[in-house]
Scaffold this active site. Structure first.
Site, PDB file in Angstrom:
ATOM      1  N   ARG A   1       0.910  -1.366  -0.311  1.00  0.00           N
ATOM      2  CA  ARG A   1      -0.009   0.197   0.224  1.00  0.00           C
ATOM      3  C   ARG A   1       0.749   1.115   0.394  1.00  0.00           C
ATOM      4  O   ARG A   1       0.550   1.712  -0.820  1.00  0.00           O
ATOM      5  CB  ARG A   1      -1.095  -0.100   1.155  1.00  0.00           C
ATOM      6  CG  ARG A   1      -1.648  -1.393   1.535  1.00  0.00           C
ATOM      7  CD  ARG A   1      -2.619  -0.905   0.280  1.00  0.00           C
ATOM      8  NE  ARG A   1      -3.469   0.805   0.042  1.00  0.00           N
ATOM      9  CZ  ARG A   1      -4.122   1.057  -1.304  1.00  0.00           C
ATOM     10  NH1 ARG A   1      -3.995   0.292  -2.314  1.00  0.00           N
ATOM     11  NH2 ARG A   1      -4.621   2.133  -1.506  1.00  0.00           N
TER      12      ARG A   1
ATOM     13  N   ASP B   1       9.772  -6.580  -5.168  1.00  0.00           N
ATOM     14  CA  ASP B   1       8.848  -6.768  -3.917  1.00  0.00           C
ATOM     15  C   ASP B   1       9.384  -8.616  -4.131  1.00  0.00           C
ATOM     16  O   ASP B   1       9.120  -8.505  -5.768  1.00  0.00           O
ATOM     17  CB  ASP B   1       7.756  -6.104  -4.507  1.00  0.00           C
ATOM     18  CG  ASP B   1       6.559  -6.313  -3.848  1.00  0.00           C
ATOM     19  OD1 ASP B   1       5.967  -5.693  -2.903  1.00  0.00           O
ATOM     20  OD2 ASP B   1       5.765  -7.611  -3.643  1.00  0.00           O
TER      21      ASP B   1
ATOM     22  N   ARG C   1      14.112 -11.420  -1.122  1.00  0.00           N
ATOM     23  CA  ARG C   1      13.695 -10.717   0.347  1.00  0.00           C
ATOM     24  C   ARG C   1      14.863 -10.470   1.193  1.00  0.00           C
ATOM     25  O   ARG C   1      14.178  -9.819   2.385  1.00  0.00           O
ATOM     26  CB  ARG C   1      14.155 -12.908   0.399  1.00  0.00           C
ATOM     27  CG  ARG C   1      12.223 -13.170   0.012  1.00  0.00           C
ATOM     28  CD  ARG C   1      12.393 -14.858   0.577  1.00  0.00           C
ATOM     29  NE  ARG C   1      11.303 -15.424  -0.087  1.00  0.00           N
ATOM     30  CZ  ARG C   1       9.806 -14.813   0.131  1.00  0.00           C
ATOM     31  NH1 ARG C   1       9.573 -14.387   1.293  1.00  0.00           N
ATOM     32  NH2 ARG C   1       8.473 -15.991  -0.432  1.00  0.00           N
TER      33      ARG C   1
ATOM     34  N   SER D   1       9.223   3.098   6.281  1.00  0.00           N
ATOM     35  CA  SER D   1       7.575   3.285   6.189  1.00  0.00           C
ATOM     36  C   SER D   1       6.800   2.539   7.663  1.00  0.00           C
ATOM     37  O   SER D   1       5.744   2.595   7.984  1.00  0.00           O
ATOM     38  CB  SER D   1       7.325   2.985   5.583  1.00  0.00           C
ATOM     39  OG  SER D   1       6.930   1.863   5.486  1.00  0.00           O
TER      40      SER D   1
ATOM     41  N   SER E   1       4.370   6.677  12.301  1.00  0.00           N
ATOM     42  CA  SER E   1       3.019   5.225  12.351  1.00  0.00           C
ATOM     43  C   SER E   1       2.366   7.037  11.046  1.00  0.00           C
ATOM     44  O   SER E   1       2.312   7.919  11.581  1.00  0.00           O
ATOM     45  CB  SER E   1       2.549   5.069  12.931  1.00  0.00           C
ATOM     46  OG  SER E   1       2.325   6.122  14.351  1.00  0.00           O
ATOM     47  N   CYS E   2       1.785   6.147  10.667  1.00  0.00           N
ATOM     48  CA  CYS E   2       0.147   7.537   9.932  1.00  0.00           C
ATOM     49  C   CYS E   2       0.151   7.874  11.139  1.00  0.00           C
ATOM     50  O   CYS E   2      -0.780   9.829  11.065  1.00  0.00           O
ATOM     51  CB  CYS E   2      -0.521   6.876   8.969  1.00  0.00           C
ATOM     52  SG  CYS E   2      -1.500   4.829  10.028  1.00  0.00           S
TER      53      CYS E   2
ATOM     54  N   HIS F   1      -9.382   4.694  13.528  1.00  0.00           N
ATOM     55  CA  HIS F   1      -9.078   4.425  11.711  1.00  0.00           C
ATOM     56  C   HIS F   1      -9.315   3.217  11.332  1.00  0.00           C
ATOM     57  O   HIS F   1     -10.201   2.245  11.768  1.00  0.00           O
ATOM     58  CB  HIS F   1      -7.086   3.629  11.843  1.00  0.00           C
ATOM     59  CG  HIS F   1      -6.279   3.711  11.937  1.00  0.00           C
ATOM     60  ND1 HIS F   1      -6.541   2.777  11.135  1.00  0.00           N
ATOM     61  CD2 HIS F   1      -4.971   4.299  11.767  1.00  0.00           C
ATOM     62  CE1 HIS F   1      -5.036   3.199  10.081  1.00  0.00           C
ATOM     63  NE2 HIS F   1      -4.315   3.802  11.327  1.00  0.00           N
TER      64      HIS F   1
ATOM     65  N   THR G   1      -6.967  -2.142   7.629  1.00  0.00           N
ATOM     66  CA  THR G   1      -6.284  -2.586   7.252  1.00  0.00           C
ATOM     67  C   THR G   1      -5.508  -4.039   6.811  1.00  0.00           C
ATOM     68  O   THR G   1      -5.892  -5.009   7.083  1.00  0.00           O
ATOM     69  CB  THR G   1      -4.013  -2.042   8.114  1.00  0.00           C
ATOM     70  OG1 THR G   1      -4.575  -2.433   9.172  1.00  0.00           O
ATOM     71  CG2 THR G   1      -4.805  -0.171   8.871  1.00  0.00           C
TER      72      THR G   1
ATOM     73  N   ASN H   1      -4.686   7.921   5.998  1.00  0.00           N
ATOM     74  CA  ASN H   1      -3.721   7.117   6.733  1.00  0.00           C
ATOM     75  C   ASN H   1      -2.604   6.788   5.274  1.00  0.00           C
ATOM     76  O   ASN H   1      -0.754   6.403   5.433  1.00  0.00           O
ATOM     77  CB  ASN H   1      -3.937   6.124   7.311  1.00  0.00           C
ATOM     78  CG  ASN H   1      -5.072   5.560   6.703  1.00  0.00           C
ATOM     79  OD1 ASN H   1      -5.753   5.997   6.586  1.00  0.00           O
ATOM     80  ND2 ASN H   1      -4.498   4.054   6.633  1.00  0.00           N
TER      81      ASN H   1
END
Length: 327
Positions: A10, A35, A79, A119, A148-149, A176, A179, A309
């Site tokens: 995300r 990824d 990874r 992040s 954090s957001c 919130h 998620t 967020n």
């Protein structure tokens, strides 16, 4: 600035969407994306987004790369952060949510990146920074957590308020959206309440912002408590805070909050009776809902604000990366 995105979930996808669509970010070169998902899946999930809608351009998968609006971005599937070719990268943004130790973050530096920006919370990062709150502590730190957001939404607000009218104590509840850490049907999780289906119940739980706030704003450590309620909304969250001041409230509390927002690069304010969907893709860390301001006695104030967020936090990731690369 040359960046790499490690983790194309995300936040990783939202960071890239902003870089490619905001005029002010045309100078950013995305050196690579990493990824473990199949390349075709990465292309599909970037092209079609359930929150922000289809990408307004062309997205195709090429051998080992994404072609977006004629711009080819290499895509790897490693990874281990330390195995990425990061020489010449100013900032690698780790958006995997898996880095919890300094050694894990240092692997990005060892692979050649000048800086690693995480992040999410990381207790062993050299610094945990929030724009509008404590970015002056960046110094020479190269392993940085973007917190954090919710911390990004709350800390700049409290920093500005406390500087003008000292806060004695307060409580924050974040309302919130659900998620990916929650199941879509009842399934075991460490937190029993968060084992329940995310889209059908309001789920009381904790917020990492409660712990991080003292790290970001030591002057308010142990003065602010916090909690969270996860709600059946796909995007956009809210802060509901009640603050008690050491002295009396400022005259015209809503006007006071408006002036704070106007003076801040990361806060916004609205006079409109908005709902959460109105705030989708807003870049501010927090948009104060001025009609919801409520004085309760001479020293207590209720403040309500919205934050996307995903979009707002991703915007701060880009801003923080710029600060780190500019040194």
């Amino acid at each position: 600035m040359r960046i790499a995105i490690n983790g194309f979930g995300r936040i990783g996808r939202t960071v890239l969407r902003q870089i490619l669509t905001r005029p002010g970010d045309a100078d950013i070169e995305v050196a690579l994306i990493n990824d473990i998902a199949p390349l075709d899946t990465c292309a599909y999930l970037f092209r079609y987004d359930s929150v922000f809608g289809p990408y307004p351009g062309t997205v195709t998968a090429a051998p080992g790369a994404l072609d977006i609006d004629g711009r080819r971005i290499p895509v790897l599937s490693e990874r281990d952060l330390g195995r990425l070719p990061l020489e010449g990268v100013d900032v690698v943004m780790d958006c995997t949510g898996t880095i919890k130790t300094r050694a894990q973050a240092q692997a990005g530096r060892d692979a050649g990146a000048a800086n690693v920006l995480i992040s999410g919370p990381c207790d062993e990062a050299e610094e945990t920074l929030v724009l509008g709150a404590n970015e002056d502590r960046l110094g020479s730190a190269t392993l940085v957590s973007n917190a954090s957001c919710t911390t990004n939404a709350l800390a700049p607000l409290l920093k500005a308020i406390h500087a003008a009218h000292p806060i004695a104590q307060g409580h924050m509840t974040t309302i919130h959206c659900y998620t990916g850490s929650q199941p879509t049907v009842d399934a075991p999780r460490g937190d029993l309440a968060r084992s329940r289906a995310a889209a059908v119940s309001m789920v009381p739980t904790t917020s990492s912002a409660t712990r991080l706030l003292g790290t970001v704003l030591p002057a308010l450590e142990n003065r602010i408590t916090g909690a969270a309620v996860r709600v059946p909304a796909l995007s956009v969250s809210a802060i509901d805070a009640v603050l008690t001041f050491e002295g009396t409230l400022p005259d015209d509390p809503a006007g006071f909050l408006r002036r704070l927002a106007e003076a801040s690069p990361v806060l916004g304010a609205t006079d409109d009776p908005c709902v959460s969907t109105d705030m989708r893709a807003r870049p501010e860390s927090l948009v104060i809902a001025l009609p919801e301001t409520l004085a309760a006695g001479p020293r207590q104030l209720r403040i309500f604000g919205w934050y996307d967020n995903e979009w707002g936090f991703s915007a701060r990731m880009i801003d923080m990366a710029r600060l780190m690369a500019a040194r």
